[in-house]
Motif scaffolding. Structure first.
Motif, mmCIF file in Angstrom:
data_model
loop_
_atom_site.group_PDB
_atom_site.id
_atom_site.type_symbol
_atom_site.label_atom_id
_atom_site.label_comp_id
_atom_site.label_asym_id
_atom_site.label_seq_id
_atom_site.Cartn_x
_atom_site.Cartn_y
_atom_site.Cartn_z
ATOM 1 N N ILE A 180 0.843 -1.194 0.000
ATOM 2 C CA ILE A 180 0.000 0.000 0.000
ATOM 3 C C ILE A 180 0.877 1.243 0.000
ATOM 4 C CG2 ILE A 180 -1.803 1.253 1.234
ATOM 5 C CD1 ILE A 180 -2.664 -1.440 2.437
ATOM 6 N N GLY A 181 0.712 2.081 -1.017
ATOM 7 C CA GLY A 181 1.554 3.258 -1.177
ATOM 8 C C GLY A 181 1.490 4.222 -0.015
ATOM 9 N N SER A 182 0.297 4.439 0.550
ATOM 10 C CA SER A 182 0.167 5.386 1.655
ATOM 11 C C SER A 182 0.930 4.906 2.880
ATOM 12 C CB SER A 182 -1.310 5.606 2.005
ATOM 13 O OG SER A 182 -1.933 4.393 2.388
ATOM 14 N N ARG A 183 0.977 3.615 3.093
ATOM 15 C CA ARG A 183 1.746 3.072 4.218
ATOM 16 C C ARG A 183 3.246 3.254 3.985
ATOM 17 N NH1 ARG A 183 -0.893 -2.517 6.616
ATOM 18 N NH2 ARG A 183 -2.728 -1.553 7.578
ATOM 19 N N LEU A 184 3.659 3.090 2.750
ATOM 20 C CA LEU A 184 5.077 3.300 2.444
ATOM 21 C C LEU A 184 5.463 4.768 2.613
ATOM 22 C CD1 LEU A 184 5.401 0.934 -0.647
ATOM 23 C CD2 LEU A 184 6.254 0.537 1.675
ATOM 24 N N ASP A 185 4.539 5.661 2.321
ATOM 25 C CA ASP A 185 4.788 7.088 2.582
ATOM 26 C C ASP A 185 5.008 7.320 4.078
ATOM 27 O OD1 ASP A 185 4.502 7.671 -0.104
ATOM 28 O OD2 ASP A 185 2.398 8.267 0.074
ATOM 29 N N LYS A 186 4.212 6.639 4.906
ATOM 30 C CA LYS A 186 4.392 6.762 6.351
ATOM 31 C C LYS A 186 5.743 6.197 6.777
ATOM 32 C CE LYS A 186 -0.305 6.984 8.197
ATOM 33 N NZ LYS A 186 -1.189 6.526 9.287
ATOM 34 N N ALA A 187 6.155 5.106 6.150
ATOM 35 C CA ALA A 187 7.448 4.513 6.487
ATOM 36 C C ALA A 187 8.579 5.503 6.249
ATOM 37 C CB ALA A 187 7.664 3.240 5.682
ATOM 38 N N LEU A 188 8.520 6.208 5.139
ATOM 39 C CA LEU A 188 9.537 7.229 4.859
ATOM 40 C C LEU A 188 9.441 8.369 5.872
ATOM 41 C CD1 LEU A 188 9.285 7.340 0.958
ATOM 42 C CD2 LEU A 188 11.203 6.442 2.304
ATOM 43 N N ALA A 189 8.213 8.710 6.248
ATOM 44 C CA ALA A 189 8.031 9.814 7.195
ATOM 45 C C ALA A 189 8.595 9.495 8.570
ATOM 46 C CB ALA A 189 6.543 10.173 7.303
ATOM 47 N N VAL A 190 8.587 8.211 8.968
ATOM 48 C CA VAL A 190 9.104 7.850 10.291
ATOM 49 C C VAL A 190 10.584 7.493 10.259
ATOM 50 C CG1 VAL A 190 6.836 7.087 11.072
ATOM 51 C CG2 VAL A 190 8.487 5.398 10.197
ATOM 52 N N GLY A 191 11.203 7.544 9.081
ATOM 53 C CA GLY A 191 12.658 7.380 9.052
ATOM 54 C C GLY A 191 13.214 6.262 8.219
ATOM 55 N N ALA A 192 12.389 5.505 7.492
ATOM 56 C CA ALA A 192 12.923 4.460 6.626
ATOM 57 C C ALA A 192 13.856 5.071 5.586
ATOM 58 C CB ALA A 192 11.787 3.708 5.936
ATOM 59 N N ASP A 193 14.919 4.351 5.268
ATOM 60 C CA ASP A 193 15.875 4.838 4.270
ATOM 61 C C ASP A 193 15.378 4.596 2.851
ATOM 62 O OD1 ASP A 193 18.301 5.590 6.006
ATOM 63 O OD2 ASP A 193 17.807 3.571 6.702
ATOM 64 N N SER A 194 14.561 3.573 2.664
ATOM 65 C CA SER A 194 13.994 3.291 1.351
ATOM 66 C C SER A 194 12.758 2.415 1.540
ATOM 67 C CB SER A 194 15.009 2.570 0.445
ATOM 68 O OG SER A 194 15.425 1.361 1.037
ATOM 69 N N VAL A 195 11.940 2.331 0.498
ATOM 70 C CA VAL A 195 10.736 1.504 0.544
ATOM 71 C C VAL A 195 10.617 0.715 -0.750
ATOM 72 C CG1 VAL A 195 9.487 3.044 2.112
ATOM 73 C CG2 VAL A 195 9.268 3.361 -0.357
ATOM 74 N N ILE A 196 9.899 -0.392 -0.661
ATOM 75 C CA ILE A 196 9.640 -1.240 -1.825
ATOM 76 C C ILE A 196 8.143 -1.539 -1.860
ATOM 77 C CG2 ILE A 196 10.080 -3.447 -2.965
ATOM 78 C CD1 ILE A 196 12.742 -3.585 -1.455
ATOM 79 N N ASN A 197 7.505 -1.255 -2.971
ATOM 80 C CA ASN A 197 6.103 -1.617 -3.155
ATOM 81 C C ASN A 197 6.059 -3.014 -3.771
ATOM 82 O OD1 ASN A 197 3.408 -1.955 -4.083
ATOM 83 N ND2 ASN A 197 3.121 0.260 -3.997
ATOM 84 N N ALA A 198 5.685 -3.997 -2.953
ATOM 85 C CA ALA A 198 5.704 -5.389 -3.404
ATOM 86 C C ALA A 198 4.665 -5.668 -4.480
ATOM 87 C CB ALA A 198 5.481 -6.316 -2.211
ATOM 88 N N GLY A 199 3.738 -4.742 -4.683
ATOM 89 C CA GLY A 199 2.723 -4.936 -5.698
ATOM 90 C C GLY A 199 3.221 -4.706 -7.106
ATOM 91 N N ASP A 200 4.255 -3.876 -7.242
ATOM 92 C CA ASP A 200 4.743 -3.587 -8.594
ATOM 93 C C ASP A 200 6.264 -3.630 -8.726
ATOM 94 O OD1 ASP A 200 5.522 -1.177 -7.382
ATOM 95 O OD2 ASP A 200 3.710 -0.143 -8.059
ATOM 96 N N GLU A 201 6.954 -4.172 -7.711
ATOM 97 C CA GLU A 201 8.400 -4.300 -7.785
ATOM 98 C C GLU A 201 8.817 -5.713 -7.411
ATOM 99 O OE1 GLU A 201 10.757 -0.701 -6.353
ATOM 100 O OE2 GLU A 201 8.910 -0.481 -5.199
#
Length: 332
Positions: A180-201
């Protein structure tokens, strides 16, 4: 309170009586946990099936203090250890629950059953203390070091809390994986260095690109040191173990409702450590200092707040898949 299988009701009960070793807390916020859905579907937990109080993520204000209690004063804002109650785990089959106007903290000892927090921390953020302790224990179980590269699967409240914990412990690089893209946006907001969308990557390929190639008996492994399953999908375990290099660690904090097949030859040959995580044996107040120091970051985790007057709406929203990330009930 749970009043039957699939049933919850607001029930009037007598006000708690404060003993000399107790503290009475006016609840100001209480989170709803995914486990609450299981308890409701079961009609509660023994020995309180059919009439079980809910709520194990509380924050509130002290309104009465027993004469023998030290270090706690009327007016203090506090978080509470649900597993420290002598009458049973608060909101998990014990005699009391925190989805209530008042909660009696029996045998109250600061730093063990209750802890004071600054008054400027919003109660809805303070209510995250318990689930963030779950996340911190999961992180501790994987024994991270600053040099590690980590992949967190699942950007729900526990996955986000784990991301914050890994970074707070100085971990080098944390990647968060979700659909879910919105959750990955939150991950970046809390400090993740990178994110992966398993739905399209391609997750395995992206981990190699982010963390480098890993050393293993077979090619195609990632340089990821730690994988944390905060999603509970069989594909997470499969992907993590298929990508794991020699000596990698896989932590499992998510609930899997069905058995997951595992290739033990892979685990043996690459000496992979698989470790589970349940609750927070020592972390309930370990996480509090970080929550207080960086509360704006933790606030990102809360997606919905409901007044207690609409507690049934809060439960329905929290227990509907995909409808919310973290629901917190607030009290005037």
């Amino acid at each position: 309170m749970i009043t039957g299988a699939g049933q919850t009701e607001v029930v009037d009960v007598a006000d708690p009586v404060v003993g000399p070793a107790d503290v009475l807390v006016k609840i100001r916020a209480c989170g709803i946990c995914g486990s609450d859905a299981l308890y409701i579907s079961m009609g509660g937990l023994p020995p309180r099936q059919g009439r079980m109080p809910l709520g194990h993520e509380p924050a509130g204000e002290v309104v009465e203090v027993g004469r023998d209690v030290t270090g706690i004063n009327v007016g203090d804002h506090v978080v509470i250890n649900p597993i420290g109650a002598p009458s049973g785990i608060i909101g998990n089959g014990g005699a009391t629950g925190a989805l209530a106007e008042y909660l009696l903290v029996e045998n109250a000892v600061r730093g063990q059953s209750i802890e004071v927090i600054p008054t400027d921390i919003p109660f809805e953020v303070a209510a995250l203390n318990e689930p963030m302790a779950v996340a911190r224990h999961a992180v501790n179980q994987t024994k991270p070091t600053p040099a590690d590269k980590v992949a967190v699967f699942g950007a729900g409240p526990i996955g986000l809390g784990a991301t914050i914990a890994y970074k707070a412990l100085g971990v080098n690089h944390v990647t968060v994986v979700d659909l879910i893209g919105s959750r990955l946006d939150k991950a970046l907001a809390v400090g993740a260095d990178s994110v992966i969308n398993a739905g399209d990557e391609d997750v395995a390929r992206r981990l190699i690109a982010l963390h480098g190639k890993g050393a293993a008996m077979w090619p195609g492994k990632s340089g990821t040191d730690i994988y944390l399953d905060a999603a509970g999908a069989p594909s997470v375990v499969t992907t993590a173990l298929a990508s794991a290099q020699i000596g990698a660690r896989l932590g499992v904090v998510a609930v899997h409702k069905e058995p997951v097949p595992v290739d033990f030859v892979n685990i043996m040959a690459n000496e992979i450590t698989v470790v589970g995580s349940m609750g927070y044996p020592t972390e309930i107040f370990e996480v509090t200092a970080d929550l207080v120091a960086d509360w704006e970051k933790y606030a990102v985790i809360v997606s919905h707040t409901f007044d207690f007057g609409d507690v049934q709406g809060a439960l329905q929203t929290a227990l509907t898949p995909g409808a919310a990330d973290k629901v917190v009930v607030t009290f005037a």
